[in-house]
Design a protein around this motif. Structure first.
Motif, PDB file in Angstrom:
ATOM      1  N   LYS A 152       0.834  -1.205   0.000  1.00 33.86           N
ATOM      2  CA  LYS A 152       0.000   0.000   0.000  1.00 33.86           C
ATOM      3  C   LYS A 152       0.868   1.254   0.000  1.00 33.86           C
ATOM      4  O   LYS A 152       0.396   2.338  -0.292  1.00 33.86           O
ATOM      5  N   ALA A 188      -3.560  -0.636  16.118  1.00 38.53           N
ATOM      6  CA  ALA A 188      -4.728  -0.391  15.256  1.00 38.53           C
ATOM      7  C   ALA A 188      -6.019  -0.382  16.072  1.00 38.53           C
ATOM      8  O   ALA A 188      -7.096  -0.164  15.520  1.00 38.53           O
ATOM      9  N   ARG A 242      -6.633   6.524  14.009  1.00 36.43           N
ATOM     10  CA  ARG A 242      -5.981   6.099  12.762  1.00 36.43           C
ATOM     11  C   ARG A 242      -7.017   5.715  11.714  1.00 36.43           C
ATOM     12  O   ARG A 242      -6.839   5.986  10.525  1.00 36.43           O
ATOM     13  N   ALA A 243      -8.095   5.063  12.138  1.00 40.49           N
ATOM     14  CA  ALA A 243      -9.139   4.675  11.184  1.00 40.49           C
ATOM     15  C   ALA A 243      -9.786   5.923  10.578  1.00 40.49           C
ATOM     16  O   ALA A 243     -10.039   5.984   9.368  1.00 40.49           O
ATOM     17  N   GLU A 296     -13.424   8.032   2.407  1.00 43.71           N
ATOM     18  CA  GLU A 296     -14.512   7.170   2.880  1.00 43.71           C
ATOM     19  C   GLU A 296     -15.591   7.994   3.568  1.00 43.71           C
ATOM     20  O   GLU A 296     -15.307   9.018   4.177  1.00 43.71           O
ATOM     21  N   GLU A 332     -15.614   1.369   1.609  1.00 40.84           N
ATOM     22  CA  GLU A 332     -15.895   0.932   2.966  1.00 40.84           C
ATOM     23  C   GLU A 332     -16.233   2.216   3.711  1.00 40.84           C
ATOM     24  O   GLU A 332     -15.854   3.288   3.294  1.00 40.84           O
ATOM     25  N   LYS A 347     -12.485  -5.339  10.687  1.00 44.25           N
ATOM     26  CA  LYS A 347     -11.108  -5.592  11.123  1.00 44.25           C
ATOM     27  C   LYS A 347     -10.878  -5.341  12.615  1.00 44.25           C
ATOM     28  O   LYS A 347     -10.422  -6.225  13.327  1.00 44.25           O
ATOM     29  N   LEU A 348     -11.198  -4.144  13.082  1.00 47.27           N
ATOM     30  CA  LEU A 348     -10.699  -3.742  14.402  1.00 47.27           C
ATOM     31  C   LEU A 348     -11.253  -4.580  15.558  1.00 47.27           C
ATOM     32  O   LEU A 348     -10.524  -4.904  16.497  1.00 47.27           O
TER      33      LEU A 348
HETATM   34  P1  ADP Z   1      -1.377  -2.496   8.636  1.00 47.02           P
HETATM   35  O1  ADP Z   1      -0.792  -2.659   7.252  1.00 47.02           O
HETATM   36  O2  ADP Z   1      -0.513  -1.675   9.565  1.00 47.02           O
HETATM   37  O3  ADP Z   1      -1.862  -3.776   9.252  1.00 47.02           O
HETATM   38  P2  ADP Z   1      -3.355  -0.943   7.256  1.00 47.02           P
HETATM   39  O4  ADP Z   1      -2.391  -0.395   6.294  1.00 47.02           O
HETATM   40  O5  ADP Z   1      -4.392  -1.876   6.756  1.00 47.02           O
HETATM   41  O6  ADP Z   1      -2.663  -1.611   8.505  1.00 47.02           O
HETATM   42  O7  ADP Z   1      -4.042   0.262   7.956  1.00 47.02           O
HETATM   43  C1  ADP Z   1      -3.387   1.377   8.533  1.00 47.02           C
HETATM   44  C2  ADP Z   1      -4.348   2.032   9.507  1.00 47.02           C
HETATM   45  O8  ADP Z   1      -5.514   2.477   8.811  1.00 47.02           O
HETATM   46  C3  ADP Z   1      -4.864   1.060  10.566  1.00 47.02           C
HETATM   47  O9  ADP Z   1      -5.056   1.742  11.769  1.00 47.02           O
HETATM   48  C4  ADP Z   1      -6.161   0.559   9.988  1.00 47.02           C
HETATM   49  O10 ADP Z   1      -7.068   0.135  10.972  1.00 47.02           O
HETATM   50  C5  ADP Z   1      -6.661   1.773   9.252  1.00 47.02           C
HETATM   51  N1  ADP Z   1      -7.444   1.378   8.071  1.00 47.02           N
HETATM   52  C6  ADP Z   1      -7.110   0.463   7.122  1.00 47.02           C
HETATM   53  N2  ADP Z   1      -8.068   0.336   6.189  1.00 47.02           N
HETATM   54  C7  ADP Z   1      -9.051   1.189   6.564  1.00 47.02           C
HETATM   55  C8  ADP Z   1     -10.318   1.538   6.022  1.00 47.02           C
HETATM   56  N3  ADP Z   1     -10.771   1.011   4.887  1.00 47.02           N
HETATM   57  N4  ADP Z   1     -11.051   2.456   6.674  1.00 47.02           N
HETATM   58  C9  ADP Z   1     -10.581   3.041   7.813  1.00 47.02           C
HETATM   59  N5  ADP Z   1      -9.402   2.759   8.370  1.00 47.02           N
HETATM   60  C10 ADP Z   1      -8.642   1.859   7.757  1.00 47.02           C
END
Ligand code: ADP
Ligand code: NI
Length: 217
Positions: A63, A127, A135-136, A145, A169, A178-179
């Motif tokens: 990502k 997270a 962070r979300a 989103e 999402e 996820k959380l």
């Molecule tokens: P990691 O690679 O560190 O496991 P991610 O890159 O998936 O985590 O996510 C980084 C942060 O953004 C985390 O706190 C995660 O919960 C949040 N996050 C990831 N995807 C989403 C989403 N679609 N909507 C909101 N928050 C997200």
């Protein structure tokens, strides 16, 4: 433990991640390192491997980098040049390439070493809870989103591909998708203990959110 090597690894991770705008900034790395240090001490793991992998766990994330293969080769070369043994380099590379939430949904992912389990726990602990909430929201805002849409139910039991390809999402859905799953997925007893309070806090936060959304307050 080789503090000189660890300082070089910290600098490398900082250089790779300082421009990140998706919640993977260096503040996330510092929290993951601190949590991983606490867990590794409790669980009597190899502290050097744990902390090195904690610093580097996001620098090859697909990502964040356009070419994960090239990023992996770059880290590998850097670690060898920094004087780590081939075994240490391998231990760290195996952790950072297999520990993501998406990899965990993939049945073919090899099981993680104790040090890998600890870094994964630390990453996931960051997270959830108050930090996880902000962070979300930060991530959701950066990706356009919606905050919440009751007509868009959360999707459970997604495969790795489905999770990766989620086109849209809502921030609130992310909690169910996820959380809220994280506390039950943690590997170590120390990590699970640390998760309990954070999990409860998110539940309380969402209960308030839904009450306010429904106009009850
Ligand atoms: P990691 O690679 O560190 O496991 P991610 O890159 O998936 O985590 O996510 C980084 C942060 O953004 C985390 O706190 C995660 O919960 C949040 N996050 C990831 N995807 C989403 C989403 N679609 N909507 C909101 N928050 C997200
Ligand atoms: Ni991370």
């Amino acid at each position: 433990m080789n503090q000189v090597q660890l300082n070089a690894i910290q600098k490398y991770a900082h250089a790779q991640l300082q421009a990140d705008k998706t919640g993977h900034g260096f503040d996330h790395i510092q929290r993951v390192v601190a949590i991983a240090r606490q867990i590794a001490t409790q669980e009597q793991a190899n502290l050097f491997i744990t902390l090195a992998a904690a610093y580097l766990h996001d620098v090859i994330d697909d990502k964040l980098v356009a070419d994960p293969q090239a990023a992996q080769a770059h880290v590998r070369t850097f670690l060898s040049t920094a004087g780590l043994t081939p075994t240490e380099v391998e231990q760290i590379m195996v952790i950072i390439t297999n520990m993501s939430f998406a990899s965990t949904l993939n049945k073919d992912t090899p099981s993680l070493s104790l040090e890998g389990q600890i870094v994964q726990d630390a990453d996931w602990l960051d997270a959830i809870g108050a930090i996880g909430i902000i962070r979300a929201v930060y991530f959701g805002g950066a990706h356009g989103e919606k905050i919440h849409d009751p007509a868009m139910p959360p999707r459970h039991n997604m495969s790795k591909e489905e999770y990766r390809n989620l086109d849209h999402e809502t921030i609130i859905n992310h909690f169910d998708e996820k959380l809220f799953k994280i506390s039950a997925m943690l590997n170590t007893p120390t990590g699970r203990k640390m998760a309990a309070h954070r999990h409860r806090f998110m539940q309380e936060f969402l209960a308030e959110f839904h009450a306010e959304w429904a106009g009850q307050k």
